[in-house]
Motif scaffolding. Structure first.
Motif, PDB file in Angstrom:
ATOM      1  N   THR A 155      79.487  30.696 -44.803  1.00  0.00           N
ATOM      2  CA  THR A 155      78.678  29.568 -45.264  1.00  0.00           C
ATOM      3  C   THR A 155      79.550  28.319 -45.275  1.00  0.00           C
ATOM      4  O   THR A 155      80.780  28.394 -45.369  1.00  0.00           O
ATOM      5  N   THR A 215      75.798  38.535 -47.960  1.00  0.00           N
ATOM      6  CA  THR A 215      74.652  37.746 -48.421  1.00  0.00           C
ATOM      7  C   THR A 215      74.231  38.107 -49.843  1.00  0.00           C
ATOM      8  O   THR A 215      73.758  37.245 -50.591  1.00  0.00           O
ATOM      9  N   GLN A 227      76.057  25.159 -51.017  1.00  0.00           N
ATOM     10  CA  GLN A 227      76.264  25.391 -49.585  1.00  0.00           C
ATOM     11  C   GLN A 227      74.918  25.262 -48.864  1.00  0.00           C
ATOM     12  O   GLN A 227      73.913  25.795 -49.328  1.00  0.00           O
ATOM     13  N   LEU A 230      74.303  28.890 -43.590  1.00  0.00           N
ATOM     14  CA  LEU A 230      74.707  30.288 -43.587  1.00  0.00           C
ATOM     15  C   LEU A 230      74.623  30.816 -42.157  1.00  0.00           C
ATOM     16  O   LEU A 230      73.604  30.637 -41.484  1.00  0.00           O
ATOM     17  N   MET A 291      68.722  27.391 -47.806  1.00  0.00           N
ATOM     18  CA  MET A 291      69.830  27.526 -46.868  1.00  0.00           C
ATOM     19  C   MET A 291      69.290  27.605 -45.436  1.00  0.00           C
ATOM     20  O   MET A 291      68.275  28.245 -45.170  1.00  0.00           O
TER      21      MET A 291
END
Length: 331
Positions: A155, A215, A227, A230, A291
């Motif tokens: 990430t 994850t 973040q 990914l 993400m």
């Protein structure tokens, strides 16, 4: 979570201030302090509580385990040091943090080495795992089992990573493991070793651009809050080592030592299964949390750069026997 005896529970119900009451003298109560750095929502904590519950039941309350999650007793190196010194009974953290004490364990962290979870199980629960466990005994630790952290994914807060070239220039938090550091150096990143307990703050303050973890842990540690990108690189697998202070283990009655080993062996595959079951849902949830996910990055472009040089560095120190045996397992 503090396990207490039935006598203590009744006394507490009667209004007595007894935070931890010893069992009757004849019961030979064994109290165990167990620490790990992961959040309470993570499988490590759920499995640790199962370990504690099962030990209490199987020992008729004679073995009581207190579990300290989320780095409550210190960082990864701190809890390992405490277990070695006998001030903590059980430390659970990632294999990379043990490789300074037993460098041969670094073989488990070589990039793109494990084909899938079936391969992992065959290695860790087979002759290879039995061969590696005694490596930590000279450091004062007894390995009770290899728990699962999982396949690591990248990430970062700067850009999508679709191929090896996209990693260049990123400042990536890694473990202190030589294989992890070398791999990211080869990819042109700036690897920055940090304890897991320091990672969220480092990402939040942009001290580092990114990190790499499975994850399930990315979700449980809420890294999605700091973040954006990914990439499912699955570039390395990481085992967690459940290690008990040898000093403490040796001081226990034989029946308690046998029970602790047996329950650890029983809980270990259950913990791994927790992670395997949670992985698909964790990816979906990370997407829901905003993400941006690269589901199928060019792993081959990464493997081409890192696999042979990192393996060669290990072989130069310890020979090819262990990595060769891992590759041959289950093939």
């Amino acid at each position: 979570m503090v396990e207490i005896t039935r006598r203590a529970a009744l006394a507490a119900a009667a209004g007595l201030a007894l935070p931890w009451v010893a069992a009757p003298a004849h019961a030979q109560t064994t109290r165990i302090r167990f620490a790990h750095p992961h959040p309470e929502s993570d499988s490590w904590h759920r499995a640790a509580l199962l370990f504690a519950k099962t030990l209490k039941e199987r020992s008729d309350g004679a073995i009581q385990v207190q579990v300290f999650p989320n780095g409550a007793l210190g960082s990864d190196p701190t809890i390992i040091s405490a277990a070695r010194g006998g001030t903590l009974d059980i430390a659970l953290t990632g294999n990379p943090y043990f490789t300074g004490l037993a460098p041969k364990l670094n073989v488990l962290d070589l990039p793109f080495q494990f084909r899938d979870r079936k391969h992992v199980t065959a290695v860790l629960d087979g002759p290879m795992g039995d061969k590696l466990k005694p490596e930590l005994e000279p450091a004062g630790l007894v390995v009770l089992g290899f728990w699962d952290i999982g396949f690591r994914n990248l990430t970062n807060s700067r850009r999508p990573v679709k191929a090896a070239a996209d990693i260049e220039g990123l400042k990536i938090r890694t473990t202190p493991n030589p294989a992890h550091i070398k791999a990211f150096q080869l990819l042109g990143a700036n690897p920055t070793p940090l304890a897991f307990t320091e990672l969220f703050t480092a990402l939040e303050t942009r001290t580092v651009d990114g990190q790499e973890n499975p994850t399930t842990l990315i979700l449980n540690a809420r890294f999605f809050e700091v973040q954006k990108h990914l990439s499912l690189t699955r570039h390395a697998y990481t085992a967690g080592i459940l290690a008990m202070s040898k000093q403490r283990m040796d001081a226990l009655p034989e029946k308690h030592r046998e029970l602790i080993r047996a329950v650890a062996a029983e809980v270990t595959p259950k913990q791994r299964q927790m992670n395997e079951d949670a992985e698909p849902g964790s990816i979906a949830k990370l997407k829901e949390e905003g993400m941006q996910v690269v589901a199928d990055p060019d792993r081959e472009s990464m493997a081409k750069i890192v696999v042979e040089p990192v393996r060669a560095e290990y072989v130069q120190q310890f020979g090819p026997e262990l990595p060769d045996a891992i590759q041959a397992t289950g093939a």
